[in-house]
Design an enzyme around this catalytic site. Structure first.
Site, PDB file in Angstrom:
ATOM      1  N   ASP A 104       0.726  -1.262  -0.120  1.00  0.00           N
ATOM      2  CA  ASP A 104      -0.076  -0.043   0.159  1.00  0.00           C
ATOM      3  C   ASP A 104       0.853   1.336  -0.071  1.00  0.00           C
ATOM      4  OD1 ASP A 104       0.785  -0.517   2.627  1.00  0.00           O
ATOM      5  OD2 ASP A 104      -0.961  -0.360   3.570  1.00  0.00           O
ATOM      6  N   ASP A 107       7.002   3.729   3.654  1.00  0.00           N
ATOM      7  CA  ASP A 107       7.367   4.793   4.714  1.00  0.00           C
ATOM      8  C   ASP A 107       9.094   4.760   4.876  1.00  0.00           C
ATOM      9  OD1 ASP A 107       7.546   6.367   6.542  1.00  0.00           O
ATOM     10  OD2 ASP A 107       6.846   5.133   8.238  1.00  0.00           O
ATOM     11  N   ARG A 169     -10.099   1.154   7.049  1.00  0.00           N
ATOM     12  CA  ARG A 169      -9.649   0.681   5.760  1.00  0.00           C
ATOM     13  C   ARG A 169     -10.790   0.775   4.827  1.00  0.00           C
ATOM     14  NH1 ARG A 169      -4.863  -2.190   6.942  1.00  0.00           N
ATOM     15  NH2 ARG A 169      -4.974  -3.577   8.838  1.00  0.00           N
TER      16      ARG A 169
HETATM   17  P1  IMP Z   1       8.039   0.635   5.901  1.00  0.00           P
HETATM   18  O1  IMP Z   1       8.038   1.050   4.342  1.00  0.00           O
HETATM   19  O2  IMP Z   1       8.648  -0.565   6.102  1.00  0.00           O
HETATM   20  O3  IMP Z   1       8.485   1.702   6.738  1.00  0.00           O
HETATM   21  O4  IMP Z   1       6.319   0.335   6.461  1.00  0.00           O
HETATM   22  C1  IMP Z   1       5.328   0.415   5.446  1.00  0.00           C
HETATM   23  C2  IMP Z   1       4.421  -0.204   6.177  1.00  0.00           C
HETATM   24  O5  IMP Z   1       3.811   0.901   7.248  1.00  0.00           O
HETATM   25  C3  IMP Z   1       3.023   0.032   5.096  1.00  0.00           C
HETATM   26  O6  IMP Z   1       2.804  -1.153   4.593  1.00  0.00           O
HETATM   27  C4  IMP Z   1       1.967   0.333   5.960  1.00  0.00           C
HETATM   28  O7  IMP Z   1       1.217  -0.942   6.606  1.00  0.00           O
HETATM   29  C5  IMP Z   1       2.561   0.992   7.322  1.00  0.00           C
HETATM   30  N1  IMP Z   1       2.354   2.527   7.029  1.00  0.00           N
HETATM   31  C6  IMP Z   1       3.234   3.444   6.933  1.00  0.00           C
HETATM   32  N2  IMP Z   1       2.858   4.613   6.760  1.00  0.00           N
HETATM   33  C7  IMP Z   1       1.495   4.696   6.966  1.00  0.00           C
HETATM   34  C8  IMP Z   1       0.302   5.561   7.048  1.00  0.00           C
HETATM   35  O8  IMP Z   1       0.691   6.694   6.880  1.00  0.00           O
HETATM   36  N3  IMP Z   1      -0.720   5.088   7.413  1.00  0.00           N
HETATM   37  C9  IMP Z   1      -0.982   3.639   7.360  1.00  0.00           C
HETATM   38  N4  IMP Z   1      -0.087   2.737   7.216  1.00  0.00           N
HETATM   39  C10 IMP Z   1       1.201   3.124   7.255  1.00  0.00           C
HETATM   40 MG    MG Z   2       1.395  -2.805   5.165  1.00  0.00          MG
END
Ligand code: IMP
Ligand code: MG
Length: 183
Positions: A104, A107, A169
């Protein structure tokens, strides 16, 4: 039908239902071109990518497989450590296959990077990544997925599969969650 029950918790709408649909269509067309003559294995990273995933797959004009994985981050911090535990793996043998990991939002970018490495050890023909949203300022450019939809500002966003504490969601749009909801 419109979902209105949670509107009070949303600061502003970032991407409308219409904008999202147009972007998903564009991404689907791109994948259709890039994977012409192939039968990719589409892998959904549950649960956040579920809504995007099902819409995206319907915009891809190819034979394809759909499979699902579920991951959770190790550690106590709410920030991603990049070390992910696979709670549910794919059922399909991906040896020699073209795999597309669908998430989705990016981050830190660490979850998807870890998954890409993991799937690459299984003898696939290729592994690519796609995310609907990219919080570009939050990660090293090297961790940018192969395909992205929108550049997302550095806010906590919900809707269209994205949650806060498993809620929101089912909002048809993506919006910024009011800080008072989670502070
Ligand atoms: P990362 O890229 O490993 O830090 O984590 C990404 C995951 O963190 C995504 O798949 C989401 O599940 C969650 N995530 C990061 N930012 C958001 C946000 O703004 N809203 C909801 N979920 C988020
Ligand atoms: Mg996720």
């Amino acid at each position: 039908m419109r979902i209105t029950t949670k509107e009070n918790d949303i600061e502003s709408i970032l991407y409308s239902e219409k904008q999202i649909a147009a972007m998903v269509e564009t991404l689907g067309e791109k994948l259709t071109e890039d994977y012409a003559g192939k039968r990719p294995v589409m892998v959904c990273v549950l649960k956040g990518a579920s809504v995007f995933f099902t819409d995206l797959c319907r915009e891809i004009d190819l034979n394809l497989d759909m499979d699902f994985i579920s991951v959770s981050s190790y550690g106590l911090s709410s920030k991603s450590s990049g070390v992910v535990k696979l709670n549910k793996d794919v059922d399909i043998d991906i040896t020699g296959r073209d795999v597309i990991l669908v998430d989705d939002i990016i981050d830190s970018g660490l979850t998807l990077q870890h998954l890409k490495q993991l799937f690459s050890t299984r003898g696939p023909s290729s592994v690519k990544t796609i995310a609907l949203l990219d919080k570009k300022v939050r990660h090293d450019p090297a961790l940018t997925p192969d395909y992205i939809g929108f550049q997302c500002p550095d806010h906590f966003v919900v809707g269209y599969g994205l949650d806060y504490a498993n809620n929101y969601r089912n909002l048809p749009y993506i919006g910024i969650l009011k800080q008072e909801v989670y502070k």
